[in-house]
Design a protein around this motif. Structure first.
Motif, mmCIF file in Angstrom:
data_model
loop_
_atom_site.group_PDB
_atom_site.id
_atom_site.type_symbol
_atom_site.label_atom_id
_atom_site.label_comp_id
_atom_site.label_asym_id
_atom_site.label_seq_id
_atom_site.Cartn_x
_atom_site.Cartn_y
_atom_site.Cartn_z
ATOM 1 N N LEU A 1 38.752 47.848 41.551
ATOM 2 C CA LEU A 1 39.698 48.759 42.210
ATOM 3 C C LEU A 1 40.612 48.038 43.183
ATOM 4 C CD1 LEU A 1 37.282 51.734 43.026
ATOM 5 C CD2 LEU A 1 38.868 51.538 41.101
ATOM 6 N N LEU A 2 40.108 46.935 43.758
ATOM 7 C CA LEU A 2 40.866 46.221 44.790
ATOM 8 C C LEU A 2 41.128 44.796 44.342
ATOM 9 C CD1 LEU A 2 38.971 47.352 48.037
ATOM 10 C CD2 LEU A 2 41.101 48.287 47.113
ATOM 11 N N PRO A 3 42.313 44.497 43.817
ATOM 12 C CA PRO A 3 42.646 43.091 43.538
ATOM 13 C C PRO A 3 42.543 42.262 44.815
ATOM 14 C CG PRO A 3 44.269 44.573 42.572
ATOM 15 C CD PRO A 3 43.387 45.410 43.457
ATOM 16 N N LEU A 4 42.365 40.967 44.656
ATOM 17 C CA LEU A 4 42.104 40.108 45.798
ATOM 18 C C LEU A 4 43.173 40.219 46.891
ATOM 19 C CD1 LEU A 4 40.315 38.038 47.141
ATOM 20 C CD2 LEU A 4 41.432 36.246 45.796
ATOM 21 N N PRO A 5 44.472 40.156 46.590
ATOM 22 C CA PRO A 5 45.454 40.274 47.686
ATOM 23 C C PRO A 5 45.352 41.607 48.421
ATOM 24 C CG PRO A 5 46.489 39.410 45.692
ATOM 25 C CD PRO A 5 45.138 39.872 45.290
ATOM 26 N N PRO B 1 37.332 32.373 50.562
ATOM 27 C CA PRO B 1 36.330 31.654 49.764
ATOM 28 C C PRO B 1 35.146 32.540 49.355
ATOM 29 C CG PRO B 1 37.007 30.316 51.624
ATOM 30 C CD PRO B 1 37.589 31.672 51.839
ATOM 31 N N ALA B 2 34.700 33.431 50.256
ATOM 32 C CA ALA B 2 33.590 34.326 49.905
ATOM 33 C C ALA B 2 33.974 35.227 48.746
ATOM 34 C CB ALA B 2 33.183 35.154 51.121
ATOM 35 N N GLN B 3 35.213 35.708 48.736
ATOM 36 C CA GLN B 3 35.663 36.559 47.639
ATOM 37 C C GLN B 3 35.824 35.778 46.338
ATOM 38 O OE1 GLN B 3 35.997 40.010 47.657
ATOM 39 N NE2 GLN B 3 34.816 39.497 49.490
ATOM 40 N N LEU B 4 36.364 34.578 46.423
ATOM 41 C CA LEU B 4 36.494 33.759 45.208
ATOM 42 C C LEU B 4 35.116 33.454 44.616
ATOM 43 C CD1 LEU B 4 39.256 31.236 46.323
ATOM 44 C CD2 LEU B 4 39.509 33.136 44.727
ATOM 45 N N LEU B 5 34.163 33.145 45.483
ATOM 46 C CA LEU B 5 32.816 32.856 45.032
ATOM 47 C C LEU B 5 32.171 34.084 44.401
ATOM 48 C CD1 LEU B 5 30.348 31.007 44.898
ATOM 49 C CD2 LEU B 5 29.836 31.621 47.258
ATOM 50 N N GLY B 6 32.247 35.224 45.096
ATOM 51 C CA GLY B 6 31.618 36.432 44.583
ATOM 52 C C GLY B 6 32.274 36.970 43.335
ATOM 53 N N ARG B 7 33.590 37.005 43.300
ATOM 54 C CA ARG B 7 34.289 37.583 42.152
ATOM 55 C C ARG B 7 34.152 36.715 40.902
ATOM 56 N NH1 ARG B 7 39.035 41.250 43.823
ATOM 57 N NH2 ARG B 7 38.357 42.005 45.860
#
Length: 454
Positions: free
Chosen positions: A90-94, A135-141
């Motif tokens: 539902l929420l893209p990274l940006p 970085p936490a989001q890149l790792l999790g996603r």
């Protein structure tokens, strides 16, 4: 202030639990947990910087870690880590990062007097989003969607390194004994020796991580494991190379900082691995790999390495130009040591022209040049294997190849027996013309041979 602390903890955690209950994918839940850990460690590091820079500070309260309220820390980590990961569809990274910035801009002033904001606190917010939340989001996603294997593995290595070498010692010093002052008080020579010992200790773990990626198609994280059974590299000698390296690094840090608490942490890690992690891992791997796993575990121990490698299945092949001096010397050196599960073949017998030595594992994994010889060393015994793992470390392999090409044996096509071996002075610095159509070798399933440096 009490109500603010409860809301800061409860609202993010309840949101994570509500969204997580609808997530059925085990890998996604595991990735969200890893994002929580990454955000938590990152926020702790950000807090240390913020105190020095004067971005923000917290009022003295009970239940704080180094001046940061633990409940606020946990809620903040839940907000920056698992919640956006679970809502990634539902929420893209940006958009997620923009919402996190908006929430913090609204919430931080509202938390006064618990939080005291400095004149440049927005700088700290942006730094936190870019250096911690992103970085936490890149790792999790990437873990939740099983994408970007090398990127998520690199992020995992960074997180585990920060946990092992900074967060756990800092926690031990805060709650027990020991101090970073003993480490920072060492002179330059002592620090250099210590860094070399630490790198040597970490080498099997780093090589094991690379083996998971290149041979297993997975990562060290238990909820993002390899898809194929890995019994090569350090795993040909030891079943737990990463755990052993981590424990020895903890003990090395404990010795330097004189922390009995860290020694206790290392002992606890071994006990947890033996009593909890190992039985779970064995059950999981036995179910996934059956007889292959059973055969491996009968031959390879958890904590005490073999001297000679475990090498089931088809043998690997090392292709060397036996009529070139350096390659022939390597051939003789390896042959005298009777490598296990390795055949050495003349490069001229390959189905295409080889410009460098080539290693092809029994599973089809291929490496060339210095890395190929380093791979072959893994088939000799543990001492030579450690040398091979060190040579293949990132940056070291590139430098070793550069020196070899420049000073020892420049890349050249394998030649018929009796033809002279090129020397650095006899090889042009420009790439030669490609072979003509009537002399080109058929394509290899491992890809084209690398051209000489231009």
């Amino acid at each position: 202030m009490t109500v603010a602390r409860w809301l800061s903890l409860g609202v993010p955690l309840l949101a994570v639990l509500a969204v997580g209950a609808r997530e059925r994918d085990r890998a996604a839940r595991g990735a969200a947990l890893l994002a929580f850990v990454a955000a938590g460690v990152g926020i702790a590091a950000l807090h240390e910087v913020a105190r020095t820079a004067g971005w923000y500070a917290f009022a003295p309260v009970d239940g704080a870690y180094r001046g940061m309220p633990v409940d606020l820390w946990i809620g903040w980590a839940a907000l920056w880590g698992p919640l956006p990961v679970l809502l990634r569809r539902l929420l893209p990274l940006p958009v997620a990062l923009g919402l996190l910035l908006w929430v913090d801009v609204v919430a931080m002033p509202a938390l006064h007097p618990l939080v005291h904001l400095g004149p440049y606190w927005l700088v700290g917010e942006v730094a936190g989003l870019l250096l911690v939340a992103l970085p936490a989001q890149l790792l999790g996603r990437s873990g939740a969607d099983r994408r970007r294997l090398r990127t998520r593995t690199l992020l995992q290595v960074g997180l585990f390194t920060a946990l092992l070498l900074w967060f756990l010692p800092s926690l031990a010093f805060e709650l027990g004994d020991g101090s970073w002052a003993r480490l920072t008080g060492l002179n330059r020579t002592e620090l250099l020796v210590l860094a070399q010992l630490a790198l040597l200790t970490a080498t099997p773990a780093l090589a094991a991580v690379a083996e998971f990626v290149t041979r297993g198609g997975g990562t060290p994280y238990p909820w993002d494991p390899p898809r194929r059974l890995v019994t090569t590299g350090p795993y040909a000698y030891l079943a737990n190379p990463m755990q052993l390296s981590a424990v020895v690094l903890l003990l090395l840090t404990a010795a330097v900082t004189r922390s009995a608490t860290l020694v206790l942490a290392a002992v606890s890690a071994v006990a947890f691995g033996a009593a909890v992690a190992t039985p779970h891992e064995r059950h999981d791997l036995r179910a996934r790999y059956g007889d292959s796993w059973r055969s491996y575990r009968r031959q390879v121990r958890d904590w005490w390495p073999r001297w000679r490698p475990y090498a089931p299945g088809p043998p690997a092949v090392l292709w060397l130009d036996d009529d070139c001096g350096p390659c022939a010397a390597i051939w003789r050196m390896l042959a005298r040591r009777h490598p296990v599960g390795l055949r050495i073949r003349p490069a001229r017998e390959h189905d295409r022209v080889l410009w460098r030595a080539e290693y092809v594992g029994g599973d089809g994994h291929a490496q060339r040049g210095v890395a190929a010889v380093a791979r072959a060393l893994e088939h000799v015994h543990l001492g030579w294997a450690v040398v091979g793992w060190a040579v293949r470390l990132p940056g070291v392999a590139w430098l070793a190849q550069l020196v070899t090409d420049a000073m020892i044996a420049p890349p050249h096509p394998a030649r018929p027996r009796g033809a002279p071996c090129p020397t650095p002075s006899s090889v042009s610095l420009t790439a030669p013309s490609p072979p003509s159509a009537n002399t080109a070798s058929p394509a290899s399933p491992h890809g084209p041979s690398p051209p000489p440096p231009g």
